[in-house]
Design an enzyme around this catalytic site. Structure first.
Site, PDB file in Angstrom:
ATOM      1  N   ASP A 156      -5.491   0.995 -15.727  1.00 29.04           N
ATOM      2  CA  ASP A 156      -6.713   0.794 -16.268  1.00 29.04           C
ATOM      3  C   ASP A 156      -6.466   1.577 -17.763  1.00 29.04           C
ATOM      4  O   ASP A 156      -5.454   2.223 -18.044  1.00 29.04           O
ATOM      5  CB  ASP A 156      -7.679   1.943 -15.709  1.00 29.04           C
ATOM      6  CG  ASP A 156      -8.771   2.242 -16.364  1.00 29.04           C
ATOM      7  OD1 ASP A 156      -9.570   1.044 -16.622  1.00 29.04           O
ATOM      8  OD2 ASP A 156      -9.410   3.161 -16.337  1.00 29.04           O
ATOM      9  N   ASP A 205      -9.389   2.725 -20.551  1.00 29.57           N
ATOM     10  CA  ASP A 205     -10.274   3.942 -20.756  1.00 29.57           C
ATOM     11  C   ASP A 205     -10.021   5.184 -19.830  1.00 29.57           C
ATOM     12  O   ASP A 205     -10.329   4.664 -18.608  1.00 29.57           O
ATOM     13  CB  ASP A 205     -11.852   3.665 -21.051  1.00 29.57           C
ATOM     14  CG  ASP A 205     -11.851   2.652 -22.148  1.00 29.57           C
ATOM     15  OD1 ASP A 205     -12.455   1.579 -21.861  1.00 29.57           O
ATOM     16  OD2 ASP A 205     -11.324   3.113 -23.355  1.00 29.57           O
TER      17      ASP A 205
HETATM   18  O1  LIG Z   1     -15.282   0.160 -20.716  1.00 33.81           O
HETATM   19  C1  LIG Z   1     -15.520   0.721 -19.681  1.00 33.81           C
HETATM   20  O2  LIG Z   1     -16.697   0.973 -19.347  1.00 33.81           O
HETATM   21  C2  LIG Z   1     -14.220   1.232 -18.805  1.00 33.81           C
HETATM   22  O3  LIG Z   1     -13.233   0.760 -19.245  1.00 33.81           O
HETATM   23  P1  LIG Z   1     -11.754   0.859 -18.418  1.00 33.81           P
HETATM   24  O4  LIG Z   1     -11.901  -0.025 -17.141  1.00 33.81           O
HETATM   25  O5  LIG Z   1     -10.586   0.601 -19.294  1.00 33.81           O
HETATM   26  O6  LIG Z   1     -11.850   2.315 -17.837  1.00 33.81           O
HETATM   27 MG   LIG Z   2     -11.201   3.795 -16.935  1.00 28.58          MG
END
Ligand SMILES: O=C(O)COP(=O)(O)O
Ligand SMILES: [Mg+2]
Length: 306
Positions: free
Chosen positions: A27, A29
């Site tokens: 993932d 963020d």
């Molecule tokens: O943009 C978001 O709400 C979360 O993004 P992610 O899946 O990279 O944590």
């Molecule tokens: Mg994330």
């Protein structure tokens, strides 16, 4: 299904787990970066995993960038990456509209220019991107002119979200033939220093409430993101490790798809959250309990430098 243990990943166990997988899905963020700041040690971890022969993929619910834009951000922050390793919801929602919705027509887009670019790359025309300030009164709003070629409404992160956009989406979605797709349900975007801003989930919930309809959600925990990847790369779920910061999206996706799961405590969820789900006795909530957790993915560096 046995409930995951939520074990801290450290010492020899780290190497054992890494040796048991051939692909690592990160993932973004809250795991490899927060906003535009890389998590300290994250680039080294990613680059050493690749050197060790592991396949690395980036799986983000964030819809504000195209695959190309993500590759540029990854490289700028020191991560070795190629465009086809990035699966973001701007790209995946365009694939979804094309291959699952078999869309024949235009999209009313509440979202970013990046989403517009990925839609157009898939041969899908959109209307709506950009500012849409309020004009007229209630009677005008209820009869806003609608593009008859619009056959779907797509909702992603849109800094220009407005009452007019919410209203247009309601008017389009009043036609039950019009499909309704959302990129993700993340309620908050984790930023540096423990700060956060409203996530796409807030916008999607507003449109669902106004339209009194539920969206088909493309992003994690929907298994579509993994299917998108597995259709391009031969991935053996039991040999994949999903690394995320959110129990309700990343870890849930991993559990649903039969991946090993690792929670990084640099984003939204906490070990206490996981342990509460573990004790809940509710199978759905127990799907959000990770196999392992670390304070930060930097903690797996020693196992890669050994
Ligand atoms: O943009 C978001 O709400 C979360 O993004 P992610 O899946 O990279 O944590
Ligand atoms: Mg994330």
């Amino acid at each position: 299904m046995a409930v995951s243990k939520c074990t801290r990943l450290s010492g020899p166990l780290t190497k054992q787990v890494l040796d048991s997988v051939d692909s690592v899905l990160f993932d973004c963020d809250g795991v490899i970066w927060r906003g535009d700041q890389p998590i300290p040690g994250a680039p080294e971890v990613v680059n050493l995993l690749k050197k060790a022969g592991k396949r690395v993929f980036f799986v983000t619910n964030n819809s504000t960038k195209t695959r190309k834009m993500y590759m540029e951000k990854l490289e700028k922050l020191g991560f070795e990456a190629s465009e086809d390793e990035v699966f973001g919801t701007a790209y995946c929602s365009a694939v979804y509209l094309k291959t699952v919705c078999n869309l024949q027509g235009k999209v009313y887009l509440i979202g970013s220019n990046a989403m517009r670019q990925e839609l157009e790359a898939m041969g899908i025309e959109q209307v709506g991107v950009g500012p849409d300030p309020v004009s007229g009164g209630q009677k005008d709003w209820a009869s806003v002119p609608l593009d008859p070629e619009v056959k779907a409404v797509l909702v992603g992160f849109d800094e220009h979200f407005s009452y007019m956009k919410l209203n247009r989406a309601l008017q389009y979605l009043s036609n039950s033939e019009c499909q309704f797709v959302g990129t993700n349900t993340d309620s908050r975007l984790p930023l540096e220093g423990g700060k956060a801003v409203p996530g796409t989930g807030c916008l999607l919930k507003a449109v669902e409430t106004a339209a009194q309809r539920h969206a088909q959600v493309v992003g994690k925990p929907s298994s579509f993101m993994f299917k998108c990847m597995a259709s391009k790369f031969k991935l053996e779920p039991s040999k994949c490790l999903m690394v995320g910061d959110r129990l309700d999206t990343d870890i849930m996706l991993g559990t649903t798809c039969g991946l090993k799961t690792l929670l990084a405590l640099t984003g939204v969820s906490t070990v206490a959250d996981a342990e509460e789900h573990q004790r809940s006795g509710c199978p759905k909530r127990q799907g959000m309990v990770p196999d392992y957790y670390v304070d930060s993915i930097a903690e797996i560096l020693p196992a890669l430098q050994a």
